[in-house]
Design an enzyme around this catalytic site. Structure first.
Site, PDB file in Angstrom:
ATOM      1  N   GLU A 179     -35.279  38.713 -61.595  1.00 54.20           N
ATOM      2  CA  GLU A 179     -35.851  39.621 -60.600  1.00 54.20           C
ATOM      3  C   GLU A 179     -36.441  38.730 -59.512  1.00 54.20           C
ATOM      4  O   GLU A 179     -37.582  38.285 -59.592  1.00 54.20           O
ATOM      5  CB  GLU A 179     -36.928  40.515 -61.216  1.00 54.20           C
ATOM      6  CG  GLU A 179     -37.402  41.616 -60.268  1.00 54.20           C
ATOM      7  CD  GLU A 179     -38.897  41.591 -59.985  1.00 54.20           C
ATOM      8  OE1 GLU A 179     -39.324  42.345 -59.106  1.00 54.20           O
ATOM      9  OE2 GLU A 179     -39.630  40.823 -60.625  1.00 54.20           O
ATOM     10  N   ASP A 195     -39.050  38.718 -65.205  1.00 55.66           N
ATOM     11  CA  ASP A 195     -39.884  39.329 -64.171  1.00 55.66           C
ATOM     12  C   ASP A 195     -40.465  38.282 -63.226  1.00 55.66           C
ATOM     13  O   ASP A 195     -40.780  37.161 -63.625  1.00 55.66           O
ATOM     14  CB  ASP A 195     -41.024  40.096 -64.851  1.00 55.66           C
ATOM     15  CG  ASP A 195     -41.933  40.788 -63.865  1.00 55.66           C
ATOM     16  OD1 ASP A 195     -41.448  41.690 -63.158  1.00 55.66           O
ATOM     17  OD2 ASP A 195     -43.123  40.422 -63.783  1.00 55.66           O
TER      18      ASP A 195
END
EC number: 2.4.1.18
Length: 645
Positions: A352, A309
């Site tokens: 990401e 993330d």
């Protein structure tokens, strides 16, 4: 896990060298020392004055079980006899200011159910896995040349019980996994399951990186869930957050009263966007904590991948009033990926990342960050902006649908239609579509058709498969009652057929990361907003023709160039009545015409459906068969008669 203690060399290594099994040193481990059963506690608190273990077993008395400082750099340890599993505990840390603070164990493998925050002594060994066949098959495949359709899921809001309570890991295994298999998904990507105090952080603000959240059950329960996924041929990807952590008092923040896991520099210590603290990725102890954590999930939970993330937040920080690249983060990510792939060469490490940082999915030895996948955020933003535009104005932003092919092969991309795009007032995918009720469904079917035929692996957030009308509500479950409505049932049927077609069609995934796998037929028809292209597999004759119409206009006898002078079948049309469409399909076998068109050898004339996608496949016949010879003769005859006319 068996504790490794009283090994001064190993403890010192944690401060200065790579120590990727630090979970064997730190935390609470059942042990036998000098013939006595008990628990060995070990923790890193470099600037603490004193440290003790507290819990129900000593009535939370910080003076009773004081820990010993075993390295100058701040490792503390203590063996407490006759303590058993399931006891709760914390560390009572006396700071340099004389204040006593209570902290959960950073390496605890289990924690109390929120809102309680203590760690729980638990030995997670002993689960009997049944997934050898899964890993045997996985080793025989190349992750890049296989179909990949990922179902992104928030564990707490996919489905709830009638009384509003949560399904456990084992109950979700019974409910969710057959559902995924029935929908032909290859992987599930679960939003973070590390222990976290606040439900609405969705797990992205964690306190217990080694503890699977107790909201849904025990570590063995989650192991069972993963095991069942593998039994059904479904890979498990976890969202993992090595960039920042929450600031709740019992967690990692100011662990010994001073910056420990976070940067000391106040300019970069605080993550002001999310109200969290940034991990100090230049500190060896923090790197060992995080990389050990990644390998821990791989080893003990048999995880198949991580979606890392907020990589952009790691790569860049604001220092001295301006954005700069964070070389600590760059070095950490390379070290992380090298460690992971040394353990499992087929593991999925997905970044990401919304930046244009180069070589994200290139190997570290080529100067890359070492991931093997990256979310294509640019594709997602461009395509959704195009789809939200009124159809009559789409011709003015035509390039948003073609631009992605200019960089599609610069990284190994996954196309994400993720949770971020269906929350916080952004609307659901269905409700983003302009027009009336019927047109919304037609355009969502079209979007999915384009999504599954565009180069790149696929990811869809839960609910999208049946056309969730409202945006994601994280405290409620999906609107399963929508299946009572015909158009949602049609959407669901279409999605299942589309993903099944994707999985069995090698041209749609075999050359996802090669220029050889895609060719435009017509990328420039902005006046009609029609796009056509070819997807190719390894075999020269393994091709599909894709035509997408992004307006409501129906076209009869529309010419589309095709690479071979032969027959074509329409194998999918999103406008079929069975999918909720108007029925403008091409039922009959299409005869190609020998006249070149769109720089192709021949062309076909087809019906183009409104807001529709049509997929054509060449008719394959055995070479030298009478049927094939007859068809060739028929094609030649048709071509000759047209020339005579």
């Amino acid at each position: 896990m068996r504790a490794i203690h009283c090994l001064e060399e190993r403890l010192e290594q944690f401060h200065t060298e790579k120590c990727y099994e630090s979970y064997q040193i730190f935390g609470a481990h059942l042990a036998v020392e000098n013939g006595v059963h008990g628990v060995r506690f070990t923790v890193w608190a470099p600037r603490a004055k004193n440290l003790s273990v507290v819990g129900d077993f000593n009535e939370w008395n910080e003076k009773q079980h004081r820990m010993q400082k075993v390295t100058e750099a701040g490792i503390w340890s203590l063996f407490i006899p006759q303590i058993e599993e399931k006891e709760i505990y914390k560390y009572a840390i006396e700071t340099i200011n004389g204040e006593v603070i209570l902290k959960a164990d950073p390496y605890a493998t289990y924690a109390e159910v929120r809102p309680n925050t203590a760690s729980v002594i638990l030995d997670i060994e002993g689960y009997e896995w049944n997934d050898k066949n899964w890993f045997r098959k996985k080793k025989k495949k190349s992750v890049y040349k296989e179909a990949m359709a990922i179902y992104e899921l928030h564990f707490g809001s996919w489905k709830k019980k009638e009384d509003g309570s949560l399904y456990s890991y084992r109950e979700m295994a019974e409910e969710l996994i057959p559902y995924m298999a029935n929908h032909h998904f290859t992987h599930i990507e679960i939003m973070p399951l590390v222990e976290h105090p606040y439900d609405r952080s969705w797990g992205y603000q964690g306190t217990g990186y080694y503890a699977v959240t107790s909201r849904f059950g025990t570590p063995h329960d989650f192991m069972y869930f993963v095991d069942e996924c593998h039994k059904y041929g479904i890979g498990v990807i976890l969202d993992w957050v090595p960039g920042h952590f929450c600031k709740d008092a019992h967690g990692l923040y100011l662990f010994d009263g001073t910056p420990t896991y976070e940067y000391r520099d106040l300019d970069v210590q605080e993550n002001r966007v999310w109200g969290t603290a940034n991990f100090d990725l230049g500190k060896r102890e923090v790197r060992n904590f995080l990389i050990s954590n990644a390998l821990f999930w791989m080893k003990y939970y048999h995880i198949d991948g991580f979606r890392v993330d907020a990589v952009a937040n790691m790569l860049y920080w604001e220092k001295e009033g301006k954005a700069q690249s964070n070389e600590y983060a760059v070095s950490f990510l390379r070290e992380l990926n090298e460690a992971v792939f040394a353990e499992d060469g087929e593991f999925l490490m997905t970044a990401e990342d919304s930046t244009a940082w180069p070589l994200v999915t290139a190997p570290t030895y080529e100067g890359g960050l070492g991931f093997n996948y990256k979310w294509n955020m640019g594709w997602m933003n461009d395509v959704l902006k195009y789809m939200e535009c009124a159809p009559e104005y789409r011709k003015y932003i035509h390039e948003k649908m073609t631009f992605s092919l200019l960089y599609a092969y610069s990284e190994n991309f996954i196309l994400p239609l993720s949770h971020d795009e269906v929350v916080h007032g952004k609307k659901s995918l269905l409700n983003k579509m302009p027009g009336n009720y019927w047109e919304k469904f037609a355009q969502l079917r079209l979007l999915y058709g384009y999504f599954f035929t565009h180069p790149g692996k696929k990811l869809l957030f839960m609910g999208g498969e049946f056309g969730q009308f409202d945006e994601w509500k994280d405290l409620e479950d999906l609107d399963w009652n929508l299946h009572e409505f015909e158009m949602h049932r049609h959407m669901h049927d279409y999605f299942k057929e589309l993903i099944a077609l994707y999985k069995r069609s090698k041209p749609l995934w075999q050359l996802d990361y090669s220029h050889e796998g895609f060719q435009w037929i017509d990328a420039d028809n902005k006046e009609q907003s029609i796009f056509s292209f070819i997807r190719k597999g390894d075999r020269e004759d393994d091709v599909l023709i894709v035509i997408c119409n992004f307006t409501s206009i129906v076209y009869e006898k529309y010419k589309v160039g095709v690479p071979e002078f032969q027959y074509y079948n329409e194998i999918l049309n999103s406008d079929a009545i069975a999918y909720g469409g108007s029925g403008r399909i091409n039922k009959k076998r299409l005869k190609s015409i020998s006249q070149p068109y769109h720089n192709q050898t021949a062309h076909v004339e087809i019906t183009i459906p409104p807001f529709g996608v049509s997929i054509l496949r060449p008719v394959k016949m055995r070479k030298g068969s009478k049927k094939q010879d007859g068809k060739k003769a028929e094609l030649r005859s048709n071509a000759t008669s047209r020339r005579k006319r």
